[in-house]
Design an enzyme around this catalytic site. Structure first.
Site, mmCIF file in Angstrom:
data_model
loop_
_atom_site.group_PDB
_atom_site.id
_atom_site.type_symbol
_atom_site.label_atom_id
_atom_site.label_comp_id
_atom_site.label_asym_id
_atom_site.label_seq_id
_atom_site.Cartn_x
_atom_site.Cartn_y
_atom_site.Cartn_z
ATOM 1 N N SER A 1 0.983 -1.438 -0.143
ATOM 2 C CA SER A 1 -0.024 0.042 0.077
ATOM 3 C C SER A 1 0.836 1.302 0.212
ATOM 4 C CB SER A 1 -0.882 -0.035 1.350
ATOM 5 O OG SER A 1 -0.135 -0.015 2.375
ATOM 6 N N ALA B 1 -7.024 6.158 19.779
ATOM 7 C CA ALA B 1 -7.535 5.526 18.525
ATOM 8 C C ALA B 1 -8.627 4.546 19.181
ATOM 9 C CB ALA B 1 -6.392 4.870 18.104
ATOM 10 N N PHE C 1 12.472 14.805 11.555
ATOM 11 C CA PHE C 1 11.308 14.422 11.803
ATOM 12 C C PHE C 1 11.265 13.281 12.855
ATOM 13 C CE2 PHE C 1 7.615 11.693 10.113
ATOM 14 C CZ PHE C 1 6.460 12.522 10.592
ATOM 15 N N GLY D 1 -4.051 10.953 16.465
ATOM 16 C CA GLY D 1 -3.370 11.910 15.739
ATOM 17 C C GLY D 1 -2.585 12.764 17.012
ATOM 18 N N ASP D 2 -2.115 13.994 16.526
ATOM 19 C CA ASP D 2 -1.338 14.903 17.532
ATOM 20 C C ASP D 2 -1.975 16.107 17.714
ATOM 21 O OD1 ASP D 2 0.809 12.855 18.260
ATOM 22 O OD2 ASP D 2 1.419 13.295 16.305
ATOM 23 N N GLU E 1 1.044 5.336 1.068
ATOM 24 C CA GLU E 1 0.494 6.632 1.560
ATOM 25 C C GLU E 1 0.973 7.975 0.846
ATOM 26 O OE1 GLU E 1 0.735 6.449 5.913
ATOM 27 O OE2 GLU E 1 1.426 8.379 5.987
ATOM 28 N N HIS F 1 3.642 -1.310 3.662
ATOM 29 C CA HIS F 1 3.037 0.140 3.650
ATOM 30 C C HIS F 1 4.274 1.262 3.389
ATOM 31 C CE1 HIS F 1 -0.330 3.182 4.114
ATOM 32 N NE2 HIS F 1 0.516 4.010 4.957
ATOM 33 N N TYR G 1 -4.386 12.788 7.623
ATOM 34 C CA TYR G 1 -5.253 13.643 8.034
ATOM 35 C C TYR G 1 -4.469 14.683 8.845
ATOM 36 C CZ TYR G 1 -9.836 15.064 9.420
ATOM 37 O OH TYR G 1 -11.091 15.752 9.775
ATOM 38 N N GLN H 1 4.878 2.460 12.407
ATOM 39 C CA GLN H 1 5.504 3.735 12.147
ATOM 40 C C GLN H 1 6.748 3.209 11.264
ATOM 41 O OE1 GLN H 1 5.915 6.634 11.646
ATOM 42 N NE2 GLN H 1 5.314 7.577 13.374
ATOM 43 N N HIS I 1 5.428 4.237 20.889
ATOM 44 C CA HIS I 1 5.122 5.368 20.784
ATOM 45 C C HIS I 1 5.830 6.269 21.836
ATOM 46 C CE1 HIS I 1 2.279 8.702 21.039
ATOM 47 N NE2 HIS I 1 2.116 8.539 19.855
HETATM 48 P P1 FAD Z 1 -3.008 5.722 20.263
HETATM 49 O O1 FAD Z 1 -3.325 4.483 19.722
HETATM 50 O O2 FAD Z 1 -4.478 6.467 20.868
HETATM 51 O O3 FAD Z 1 -2.032 6.182 21.409
HETATM 52 C C1 FAD Z 1 -1.670 7.372 21.760
HETATM 53 C C2 FAD Z 1 -0.585 6.933 22.809
HETATM 54 O O4 FAD Z 1 -1.478 7.014 24.130
HETATM 55 C C3 FAD Z 1 0.337 5.941 23.005
HETATM 56 O O5 FAD Z 1 1.488 6.421 23.767
HETATM 57 C C4 FAD Z 1 -0.268 4.726 23.817
HETATM 58 O O6 FAD Z 1 0.523 3.933 24.442
HETATM 59 C C5 FAD Z 1 -1.507 5.574 24.728
HETATM 60 N N1 FAD Z 1 -2.667 5.081 24.716
HETATM 61 C C6 FAD Z 1 -3.376 4.413 23.617
HETATM 62 N N2 FAD Z 1 -4.531 4.098 24.280
HETATM 63 C C7 FAD Z 1 -4.659 4.732 25.325
HETATM 64 C C8 FAD Z 1 -5.861 4.513 26.235
HETATM 65 N N3 FAD Z 1 -6.858 4.062 25.938
HETATM 66 N N4 FAD Z 1 -5.617 5.174 27.825
HETATM 67 C C9 FAD Z 1 -4.321 5.558 27.911
HETATM 68 N N5 FAD Z 1 -3.303 5.705 26.879
HETATM 69 C C10 FAD Z 1 -3.460 5.188 25.815
HETATM 70 N N6 FAD Z 1 -0.673 11.420 12.265
HETATM 71 C C11 FAD Z 1 -1.431 12.368 11.922
HETATM 72 O O7 FAD Z 1 -1.639 13.580 12.538
HETATM 73 N N7 FAD Z 1 -2.249 12.341 10.784
HETATM 74 C C12 FAD Z 1 -2.038 11.123 10.067
HETATM 75 O O8 FAD Z 1 -2.747 10.883 8.882
HETATM 76 C C13 FAD Z 1 -1.203 10.187 10.616
HETATM 77 N N8 FAD Z 1 -1.130 8.798 9.873
HETATM 78 C C14 FAD Z 1 -0.387 7.884 10.563
HETATM 79 C C15 FAD Z 1 -0.387 6.624 10.026
HETATM 80 C C16 FAD Z 1 0.445 5.656 10.530
HETATM 81 C C17 FAD Z 1 0.328 4.215 9.974
HETATM 82 C C18 FAD Z 1 1.326 5.907 11.667
HETATM 83 C C19 FAD Z 1 2.075 4.712 12.396
HETATM 84 C C20 FAD Z 1 1.147 7.192 12.280
HETATM 85 C C21 FAD Z 1 0.246 7.916 11.985
HETATM 86 N N9 FAD Z 1 0.140 9.457 12.512
HETATM 87 C C22 FAD Z 1 -0.602 10.301 11.834
HETATM 88 C C23 FAD Z 1 0.882 9.729 13.721
HETATM 89 C C24 FAD Z 1 -0.114 9.343 14.858
HETATM 90 O O9 FAD Z 1 -1.323 10.172 15.025
HETATM 91 C C25 FAD Z 1 0.560 9.720 15.986
HETATM 92 O O10 FAD Z 1 1.838 8.966 16.314
HETATM 93 C C26 FAD Z 1 -0.180 9.655 17.260
HETATM 94 O O11 FAD Z 1 0.686 10.476 18.436
HETATM 95 C C27 FAD Z 1 -0.606 8.710 17.859
HETATM 96 O O12 FAD Z 1 -1.853 8.177 17.373
HETATM 97 P P2 FAD Z 1 -2.311 6.503 17.541
HETATM 98 O O13 FAD Z 1 -3.357 6.504 16.810
HETATM 99 O O14 FAD Z 1 -1.163 5.580 17.355
HETATM 100 O O15 FAD Z 1 -2.756 6.834 19.124
#
Ligand code: FAD
Length: 279
Positions: free
Chosen positions: A9, A117, A210, A102-103, A11, A260, A44, A170, A143
């Site tokens: 895939s 997420a 980055f 996201g961040d 991106e 990917h 996004y 990642q 992470h």
């Molecule tokens: P989560 O899975 O929610 O985790 C975030 C942090 O919180 C982690 O440290 C985890 O250990 C902790 N955590 C998770 N769930 C919980 C919970 N329920 N309670 C307490 N702690 C928790 N960023 C963008 O802005 N736009 C994009 O399009 C984008 N695409 C990406 C695509 C891929 C394949 C990857 C690997 C990353 C991408 N990112 C993107 C970066 C991503 O948004 C960041 O890494 C962000 O900081 C974490 O997102 P996540 O969905 O992994 O978060």
């Protein structure tokens, strides 16, 4: 017995200009689509900053009959806004998503609450049932905000248990980190595929900046090799291709289910690496 073709895939990020979008749609996409990927995905921006441009790029690619997955996060949006966006994607024939926390956009300070997420995945399943194939993010090098290795694995499991189908990692350059992570995930009861996210090296200075933020490590020997090339961009390019080809080959030879590519909206070097792999 012949080996199954790995899933591939590609991106993109949504281009900022009309000219960039035209190039992406009319030149980059046909060239990369010729490599027969399972799908494209479009990022996004933090806090929903690219809501319209992501939707625009995804819709145009889908209209060309190509499978494409928008990335999605709550950003600063409320449930109604995210639900409407899901409806729009559904109406436009999209059946894949990459679901993320996201961040925080820079400058937002503590004004915005991030939605994990796993909560987004649960929301998508609650609102749209099984319509979408959902991918989530995984971190072989863990992470940067994770409190521990094991908690990060558990949170990945939480996203998959909430209804995500697969994970994409990642990017990383330490191949051992990926296979160790797969073992740890399996031991934690994760049985869904975890695809390797791969970043071809196009601009070493940008990549190294980055990487410091996103928690991906560039091994010292690679930094030293890159630094020794200085402004010799052709050598940087050649070494980058060789290095990432080898990384992908090792991954595929040892059972990674697919790759990917973070294409950075460029045909090269993804195409060259892909061709080197003889896929
Ligand atoms: P989560 O899975 O929610 O985790 C975030 C942090 O919180 C982690 O440290 C985890 O250990 C902790 N955590 C998770 N769930 C919980 C919970 N329920 N309670 C307490 N702690 C928790 N960023 C963008 O802005 N736009 C994009 O399009 C984008 N695409 C990406 C695509 C891929 C394949 C990857 C690997 C990353 C991408 N990112 C993107 C970066 C991503 O948004 C960041 O890494 C962000 O900081 C974490 O997102 P996540 O969905 O992994 O978060």
């Amino acid at each position: 017995m012949s080996r199954q073709r790995p899933r591939i895939s590609f991106e993109y990020f949504p281009p900022k200009t009309e000219q960039g979008k035209e190039k992406l749609i009319n030149e980059t996409t046909p060239a990369l689509n010729a490599l027969n990927p399972e799908f494209f995905s479009v990022t996004y921006g933090a806090g929903g900053s690219t809501r319209d441009t992501t939707l625009g790029v995804v819709s145009t690619i889908r209209e060309a009959g190509i499978d494409v997955a928008p990335h999605l996060s709550f950003g600063g949006d409320d449930e109604d806004t995210v639900a409407k966006l899901l409806d729009t994607y559904r109406e436009r024939g999209i059946n894949r998503l990459v679901a993320l926390r996201g961040d925080m956009p820079s400058g937002m300070g503590g004004a915005m609450q991030l939605v994990y997420a796993n909560q987004l995945v649960a929301f998508i399943r609650e609102r749209t049932g099984d319509h979408f194939n959902i991918e989530v993010a995984a971190y072989p090098e863990i992470h940067p905000e994770a409190t521990s290795y094991d908690s990060d694995v558990q949170y990945l499991k939480g996203k998959l248990d909430a209804g995500a189908n697969r994970a994409i990692t990642q990017y990383f350059y330490n191949v051992e980190s990926y296979f160790y992570f797969l073992d740890q995930c399996a031991a934690a009861g994760i049985d869904k595929p975890i695809y390797a996210g791969i970043m071809p090296i196009t601009n070493y200075a940008n990549l190294s900046r980055f990487s410091r933020n996103c928690g991906a490590e560039i091994p010292r020997w690679i930094c030293k090799r890159m630094e020794s090339y200085g402004n010799d961009l052709e050598s940087v390019r050649k070494f980058g291709i060789e290095l990432v080809t080898q990384l992908c080959q090792t991954l595929l030879d040892n059972g990674a289910p697919g790759i990917h590519f973070y294409t950075m909206n460029q045909v090269e070097p993804t195409q060259e690496i892909y061709n080197n792999l003889g896929l």
